[in-house]
Design a protein around this motif. Sequence first.
Motif, PDB file in Angstrom:
ATOM      1  N   LEU A   1       0.818  -1.210   0.000  1.00 17.34           N
ATOM      2  CA  LEU A   1       0.000   0.000   0.000  1.00 17.34           C
ATOM      3  C   LEU A   1       0.854   1.262   0.000  1.00 17.34           C
ATOM      4  O   LEU A   1       0.656   2.156  -0.834  1.00 17.34           O
ATOM      5  N   ILE A   2       1.826   1.348   0.916  1.00 22.54           N
ATOM      6  CA  ILE A   2       2.525   2.623   1.071  1.00 22.54           C
ATOM      7  C   ILE A   2       3.670   2.801   0.068  1.00 22.54           C
ATOM      8  O   ILE A   2       4.036   3.933  -0.253  1.00 22.54           O
ATOM      9  N   GLN A   3       4.224   1.688  -0.437  1.00 21.11           N
ATOM     10  CA  GLN A   3       5.279   1.820  -1.438  1.00 21.11           C
ATOM     11  C   GLN A   3       4.727   1.870  -2.857  1.00 21.11           C
ATOM     12  O   GLN A   3       5.429   2.265  -3.793  1.00 21.11           O
ATOM     13  N   HIS A   4       3.486   1.453  -3.020  1.00 19.53           N
ATOM     14  CA  HIS A   4       2.833   1.498  -4.330  1.00 19.53           C
ATOM     15  C   HIS A   4       1.550   2.326  -4.185  1.00 19.53           C
ATOM     16  O   HIS A   4       1.616   3.518  -4.034  1.00 19.53           O
ATOM     17  N   ASP A   5       0.396   1.664  -4.176  1.00 23.43           N
ATOM     18  CA  ASP A   5      -0.849   2.392  -3.947  1.00 23.43           C
ATOM     19  C   ASP A   5      -1.958   1.397  -3.650  1.00 23.43           C
ATOM     20  O   ASP A   5      -1.740   0.174  -3.618  1.00 23.43           O
ATOM     21  N   ALA A   6      -3.167   1.915  -3.424  1.00 25.34           N
ATOM     22  CA  ALA A   6      -4.290   1.064  -3.027  1.00 25.34           C
ATOM     23  C   ALA A   6      -4.672   0.076  -4.120  1.00 25.34           C
ATOM     24  O   ALA A   6      -5.016  -1.077  -3.840  1.00 25.34           O
ATOM     25  N   ASP A   7      -4.628   0.505  -5.367  1.00 27.04           N
ATOM     26  CA  ASP A   7      -4.960  -0.406  -6.463  1.00 27.04           C
ATOM     27  C   ASP A   7      -3.976  -1.569  -6.524  1.00 27.04           C
ATOM     28  O   ASP A   7      -4.365  -2.715  -6.803  1.00 27.04           O
ATOM     29  N   TYR A   8      -2.715  -1.277  -6.262  1.00 25.54           N
ATOM     30  CA  TYR A   8      -1.696  -2.332  -6.265  1.00 25.54           C
ATOM     31  C   TYR A   8      -1.999  -3.363  -5.187  1.00 25.54           C
ATOM     32  O   TYR A   8      -1.938  -4.575  -5.435  1.00 25.54           O
ATOM     33  N   LEU A   9      -2.343  -2.891  -3.996  1.00 29.85           N
ATOM     34  CA  LEU A   9      -2.648  -3.823  -2.909  1.00 29.85           C
ATOM     35  C   LEU A   9      -3.895  -4.627  -3.214  1.00 29.85           C
ATOM     36  O   LEU A   9      -3.928  -5.839  -2.980  1.00 29.85           O
ATOM     37  N   GLN A  10      -4.918  -3.986  -3.729  1.00 32.77           N
ATOM     38  CA  GLN A  10      -6.139  -4.726  -4.063  1.00 32.77           C
ATOM     39  C   GLN A  10      -5.846  -5.804  -5.100  1.00 32.77           C
ATOM     40  O   GLN A  10      -6.298  -6.957  -4.962  1.00 32.77           O
ATOM     41  N   ASN A  11      -5.074  -5.468  -6.121  1.00 38.33           N
ATOM     42  CA  ASN A  11      -4.725  -6.461  -7.137  1.00 38.33           C
ATOM     43  C   ASN A  11      -3.892  -7.590  -6.539  1.00 38.33           C
ATOM     44  O   ASN A  11      -4.065  -8.760  -6.900  1.00 38.33           O
ATOM     45  N   LEU A  12      -2.983  -7.235  -5.610  1.00 36.45           N
ATOM     46  CA  LEU A  12      -2.156  -8.247  -4.968  1.00 36.45           C
ATOM     47  C   LEU A  12      -3.011  -9.239  -4.186  1.00 36.45           C
ATOM     48  O   LEU A  12      -2.816 -10.464  -4.285  1.00 36.45           O
ATOM     49  N   ILE A  13      -3.957  -8.740  -3.417  1.00 37.35           N
ATOM     50  CA  ILE A  13      -4.826  -9.616  -2.628  1.00 37.35           C
ATOM     51  C   ILE A  13      -5.653 -10.513  -3.551  1.00 37.35           C
ATOM     52  O   ILE A  13      -5.804 -11.723  -3.291  1.00 37.35           O
ATOM     53  N   GLU A  14      -6.158  -9.964  -4.630  1.00 38.49           N
ATOM     54  CA  GLU A  14      -6.931 -10.776  -5.578  1.00 38.49           C
ATOM     55  C   GLU A  14      -6.056 -11.837  -6.229  1.00 38.49           C
ATOM     56  O   GLU A  14      -6.503 -12.974  -6.449  1.00 38.49           O
ATOM     57  N   GLU A  15      -4.796 -11.484  -6.515  1.00 34.71           N
ATOM     58  CA  GLU A  15      -3.863 -12.482  -7.051  1.00 34.71           C
ATOM     59  C   GLU A  15      -3.608 -13.591  -6.030  1.00 34.71           C
ATOM     60  O   GLU A  15      -3.558 -14.773  -6.389  1.00 34.71           O
ATOM     61  N   TRP A  16      -3.432 -13.211  -4.768  1.00 36.72           N
ATOM     62  CA  TRP A  16      -3.217 -14.215  -3.719  1.00 36.72           C
ATOM     63  C   TRP A  16      -4.420 -15.134  -3.596  1.00 36.72           C
ATOM     64  O   TRP A  16      -4.264 -16.344  -3.371  1.00 36.72           O
ATOM     65  N   GLN A  17      -5.617 -14.606  -3.709  1.00 31.07           N
ATOM     66  CA  GLN A  17      -6.804 -15.452  -3.629  1.00 31.07           C
ATOM     67  C   GLN A  17      -6.800 -16.487  -4.748  1.00 31.07           C
ATOM     68  O   GLN A  17      -7.033 -17.685  -4.507  1.00 31.07           O
ATOM     69  N   TYR A  18      -6.502 -16.038  -5.964  1.00 35.32           N
ATOM     70  CA  TYR A  18      -6.456 -16.955  -7.095  1.00 35.32           C
ATOM     71  C   TYR A  18      -5.333 -17.981  -6.920  1.00 35.32           C
ATOM     72  O   TYR A  18      -5.530 -19.184  -7.142  1.00 35.32           O
ATOM     73  N   GLU A  19      -4.152 -17.520  -6.500  1.00 34.82           N
ATOM     74  CA  GLU A  19      -3.018 -18.426  -6.353  1.00 34.82           C
ATOM     75  C   GLU A  19      -3.220 -19.424  -5.212  1.00 34.82           C
ATOM     76  O   GLU A  19      -2.751 -20.568  -5.292  1.00 34.82           O
ATOM     77  N   LEU A  20      -3.941 -19.021  -4.168  1.00 35.37           N
ATOM     78  CA  LEU A  20      -4.254 -19.980  -3.105  1.00 35.37           C
ATOM     79  C   LEU A  20      -5.181 -21.064  -3.629  1.00 35.37           C
ATOM     80  O   LEU A  20      -5.006 -22.255  -3.304  1.00 35.37           O
TER      81      LEU A  20
END
Length: 338
Positions: free
Chosen positions: A285-304
């Motif tokens: 979130l703080i080194q990138h932005d909110a969209d980056y974090l949201q996309n990361l979490i969605e990627e983690w959900q898919y990868e899990l």
Amino acid sequence: MSIRSNRKEEHLDLAKKFYQDEKPNSFDKMHLVRPALPETKVDLEAIKTTMFGKKIAAPFFINAMTGGSHRSYLINKELGRIANKTNIALALGSASILTKEPNLLDSFLIARQQDPDGALIANVNAKTSAEQAEKIVTELEADALQIHLNVVQEIAMPEGDRDFYWLDNLKKLRQKVTVPIIIKEVGFGLDRKTIRSLKNEGFKLYDVAGSGGTNFAQIENARNTNNVSYLNKIGLPTVISSLMAAKEQVKFTVSGGVRNPLDVFKGLCLGGKFVGISNVFLQALIQHDADYLQNLIEEWQYELACLLAIYGQNDLSSLTKIDKYYDLSLKNIIEQLL
């Protein structure tokens, strides 16, 4: 800015300074055996579960981070919005500051305002009075309350507590607070004797928060002119603390050094009902932005969901049955302590 709020700001800066996205830890020494013929498919429905009666999209969540300062208001605003968008739970940072500075409530409440129906967990220290804790739970409309045990951090903290007679107050909290209570470490690991003692007092939920991720001794030592850097190296590895909780047959969350979806999966295989992630998501979130974090979490959900398929699982119910083995250095610790 008050001393307490300033400390919150310093913690954010130092968490960023010491962050390592691939910091080695005990998850690296734990391995899982996969079937070459899994007879499965990737299915996001397979990772859905419930937390405190609320349906969530995945068994991992945004674990306790911050609150109690201007910057943490902005962070919690985004975390609340992202938790709502991705349908995962969110645990707030320690709200004990509200007992001294109630005017800072908005820095916590903003998360609930952004995620009015999601699973939200409040957090206080072990000496917070039962009445104050219940008030915080009510004000935040929290679904559960983490009570953190942070002795090592307090010793390293220049203005930290030096009185750790906490058990009597924990009992009062258990009797007064009307939502489920989670006993949580802060990166040094819950040990088996403590879990057993608290289990005997009626506590049912735990967050092992083992070593391997954010190191609050290191953070406090960076603020402390009387450096006690040897405290940076103490603590139970997350895998060991998780195995201890499993031996005591309690319901527990795995956290401490979770870096990627495979670590999440390993935490679930150790018996964790949920897996908490803090600094990885904070830095996204703080080194990138909110969209980056949201996309990361969605990627983690898919990868899990992909990992469940790789290991031949169609849901979360049987992950502890997956065969596992450990590198000798970790196996040696397991044999000594368990």
